[in-house]
Design a protein around this motif. Structure first.
Motif, PDB file in Angstrom:
ATOM      1  N   UNK A  32       5.384   5.665   8.817  1.00 14.99           N
ATOM      2  CA  UNK A  32       5.895   5.540   7.454  1.00 14.99           C
ATOM      3  C   UNK A  32       5.462   4.201   6.879  1.00 14.99           C
ATOM      4  N   UNK A  33       4.531   4.234   5.915  1.00 13.37           N
ATOM      5  CA  UNK A  33       3.940   3.000   5.392  1.00 13.37           C
ATOM      6  C   UNK A  33       4.766   2.387   4.267  1.00 13.37           C
ATOM      7  N   UNK A  34       5.625   3.189   3.630  1.00 13.55           N
ATOM      8  CA  UNK A  34       6.427   2.664   2.538  1.00 13.55           C
ATOM      9  C   UNK A  34       6.830   3.769   1.585  1.00 13.55           C
ATOM     10  N   UNK A  35       7.309   3.382   0.408  1.00  7.56           N
ATOM     11  CA  UNK A  35       7.804   4.365  -0.549  1.00  7.56           C
ATOM     12  C   UNK A  35       7.604   3.861  -1.973  1.00  7.56           C
ATOM     13  N   UNK A  36       7.790   4.797  -2.912  1.00  7.62           N
ATOM     14  CA  UNK A  36       7.726   4.469  -4.339  1.00  7.62           C
ATOM     15  C   UNK A  36       8.906   5.130  -5.040  1.00  7.62           C
ATOM     16  N   UNK A  37       9.549   4.384  -5.947  1.00  9.51           N
ATOM     17  CA  UNK A  37      10.627   4.934  -6.759  1.00  9.51           C
ATOM     18  C   UNK A  37      10.665   4.167  -8.079  1.00  9.51           C
ATOM     19  N   UNK A  38      11.060   4.864  -9.136  1.00  6.49           N
ATOM     20  CA  UNK A  38      11.093   4.232 -10.453  1.00  6.49           C
ATOM     21  C   UNK A  38      12.317   3.342 -10.650  1.00  6.49           C
ATOM     22  N   UNK A  39      13.302   3.451  -9.747  1.00  4.28           N
ATOM     23  CA  UNK A  39      14.525   2.650  -9.864  1.00  4.28           C
ATOM     24  C   UNK A  39      14.432   1.407  -8.987  1.00  4.28           C
ATOM     25  N   UNK A  40      14.503   0.252  -9.607  1.00 10.26           N
ATOM     26  CA  UNK A  40      14.459  -0.999  -8.866  1.00 10.26           C
ATOM     27  C   UNK A  40      15.670  -1.128  -7.952  1.00 10.26           C
ATOM     28  N   UNK A  41      16.800  -0.630  -8.417  1.00  9.31           N
ATOM     29  CA  UNK A  41      18.026  -0.705  -7.621  1.00  9.31           C
ATOM     30  C   UNK A  41      17.894   0.106  -6.331  1.00  9.31           C
ATOM     31  N   UNK A  42      17.351   1.316  -6.441  1.00 12.28           N
ATOM     32  CA  UNK A  42      17.157   2.137  -5.238  1.00 12.28           C
ATOM     33  C   UNK A  42      16.118   1.515  -4.321  1.00 12.28           C
ATOM     34  N   UNK A  43      15.070   0.967  -4.900  1.00 10.00           N
ATOM     35  CA  UNK A  43      14.026   0.321  -4.088  1.00 10.00           C
ATOM     36  C   UNK A  43      14.619  -0.793  -3.237  1.00 10.00           C
ATOM     37  N   UNK A  48      16.261  -2.914   1.976  1.00 12.09           N
ATOM     38  CA  UNK A  48      17.244  -3.633   2.790  1.00 12.09           C
ATOM     39  C   UNK A  48      17.714  -2.804   3.988  1.00 12.09           C
ATOM     40  N   UNK A  49      17.899  -1.506   3.763  1.00 14.17           N
ATOM     41  CA  UNK A  49      18.438  -0.662   4.829  1.00 14.17           C
ATOM     42  C   UNK A  49      17.417  -0.362   5.915  1.00 14.17           C
ATOM     43  N   UNK A  50      16.166  -0.118   5.514  1.00 16.99           N
ATOM     44  CA  UNK A  50      15.165   0.348   6.485  1.00 16.99           C
ATOM     45  C   UNK A  50      14.042  -0.657   6.738  1.00 16.99           C
ATOM     46  N   UNK A  51      14.114  -1.821   6.092  1.00 13.02           N
ATOM     47  CA  UNK A  51      13.070  -2.829   6.270  1.00 13.02           C
ATOM     48  C   UNK A  51      11.689  -2.215   6.037  1.00 13.02           C
ATOM     49  N   UNK A  52      11.562  -1.589   4.858  1.00 17.06           N
ATOM     50  CA  UNK A  52      10.377  -0.797   4.541  1.00 17.06           C
ATOM     51  C   UNK A  52       9.792  -1.263   3.206  1.00 17.06           C
ATOM     52  N   UNK A  53       8.464  -1.356   3.096  1.00 18.31           N
ATOM     53  CA  UNK A  53       7.847  -1.821   1.846  1.00 18.31           C
ATOM     54  C   UNK A  53       8.074  -0.853   0.691  1.00 18.31           C
ATOM     55  N   UNK A  54       8.381  -1.398  -0.466  1.00 17.41           N
ATOM     56  CA  UNK A  54       8.469  -0.622  -1.708  1.00 17.41           C
ATOM     57  C   UNK A  54       7.240  -0.945  -2.549  1.00 17.41           C
ATOM     58  N   UNK A  55       6.469   0.068  -2.894  1.00 15.39           N
ATOM     59  CA  UNK A  55       5.263  -0.137  -3.697  1.00 15.39           C
ATOM     60  C   UNK A  55       5.629  -0.080  -5.175  1.00 15.39           C
ATOM     61  N   UNK A  56       5.136  -1.031  -5.939  1.00 18.35           N
ATOM     62  CA  UNK A  56       5.486  -1.116  -7.357  1.00 18.35           C
ATOM     63  C   UNK A  56       4.752  -0.071  -8.194  1.00 18.35           C
TER      64      UNK A  56
END
Length: 344
Positions: A32-43, A48-56
């Motif tokens: 799992x390389x990371x994720x993308x979401x339109x909500x900054x709050x969810x990102x 924080x929970x999974x120590x996973x990169x959020x792509x902008x």
């Protein structure tokens, strides 16, 4: 494909998307390389929970993976899946596959032309109660299905047919290998702006019939499906993850599989006698979401067909749309008869 892991990203980390992140991290063949979401709050919360990169940017995520899991509102499924397929990424997409059949068919065509995997998240295919029946002959003449849930504002952006009933539509289509002949359906909007409870009768060309009910305003949860076929009655409880089979069996042949078998006596005498047999089937320690995601990952690694491919997702959507159209026609008849205004 000569590799040990698939680099995969998640698009959309809302309620269900969070579970995709959690389960993908538990699959050894997935990186799992990371994720993308339109909500900054969810990102921030997922970071924080999974120590996973959020792509902008969505393209940043796509540039760093081979496959994506799309867990966004249905209205955005086509947009994200098309973008991923254009960039030659394998796609897992939650149900329903898209808003329209035309969109779903285009995704199927794109995946086929690029030799990419396209799997649809019809998770009930991997419910322990269904998996426990593997190896048994299931040839239903009649199916009765009830999927009832208590009210939850999440998911009310679509009718209950697309929110809940489509699970059972997909399963029924997988068990009855015949085209749909006719559909008779009705539904009522109680709380939301679309149908909250619906019932339909699906008649198949081979004579099989399915009666399907879905509600999201029940006072208790129920997710059951019953199969009636020659010499057997099968009851599937999706909430409990258990299937029960009542059948007429040859008393000389012992019960196969199952966690418990009971004989209720015999019918007839001699060679033609039949045993009335009850068998309970269940599979424990199976997480349906993790299982279906692992099948998707393995289909990429082994270049095999997806467990629930795009065509199956489109067919389920076609039937769901036909049910919605029939509900609309039925509602118009009711309005005309009672002199009701639309939305009354």
């Amino acid at each position: 494909m000569n590799q040990e892991k698939v680099n995969i990203g998640v698009i959309g980390v809302g309620h269900l998307g969070r579970w995709h992140v959690q389960q993908l991290k538990n699959i050894p063949q997935a990186n799992l390389v990371g994720f993308y979401d339109t909500s900054q709050e969810r990102c921030q919360a997922i970071q924080n929970e999974f120590n996973l990169p959020a792509f902008k940017e969505i393209n940043q995520l796509l540039n760093n993976c081979q496959a994506v899991s799309i867990v966004t509102p249905t209205t955005t499924h086509f947009e994200y899946a098309q973008l991923a397929l254009e960039q030659k990424k394998h796609v897992f997409i939650e149900k329903p596959i898209t808003e329209t059949v035309e969109q779903g068919e285009k995704l199927v065509s794109m995946a086929d032309k690029s030799h990419l995997k396209l799997q649809v998240g019809h998770i009930e295919r991997f419910n322990p109660a269904i998996l426990a029946l593997e190896g048994r002959d299931i040839n239903p003449l009649f199916i009765e299905s009830h999927r009832l849930s208590t009210f939850n504002p999440r998911g009310t952006d679509v009718a209950v047919v697309l929110d809940l009933m489509i699970h059972d539509i997909d399963l029924i289509l997988s068990f009855i290998p015949s085209p749909v002949k006719t559909i008779d359906a009705s539904g009522v909007s109680i709380i939301s702006s679309s149908e909250d409870i619906a019932n339909c009768r699906i008649n198949f060309e081979n004579g099989a019939v399915a009666n399907v009910t879905a509600s999201r305003i029940s006072n208790r949860k129920m997710r059951k499906m019953r199969f009636f076929q020659p010499n057997a009655y099968i009851s599937v409880d999706f909430l409990e993850g258990v299937s029960e089979v009542y059948e007429l069996a040859d008393p000389q042949i012992p019960a196969k599989g199952g966690n418990m078998a009971i004989s209720f006596g015999k019918l007839g005498e001699g060679k033609n006698s039949k045993e009335i047999r009850y068998t309970r089937f269940e599979k424990k320690d199976i997480n349906p979401l993790q299982y279906e995601l692992s099948l998707f990952v393995n289909s990429i690694l082994n270049d095999t067909a997806p467990a629930v491919d795009g065509r199956q997702g489109v067919r389920a959507l076609q039937v769901a749309n036909a049910i919605l159209k029939n509900i609309e026609e039925h509602a118009q008849v009711v309005q005309n008869f009672w002199g009701l205004q639309s939305g009354s």
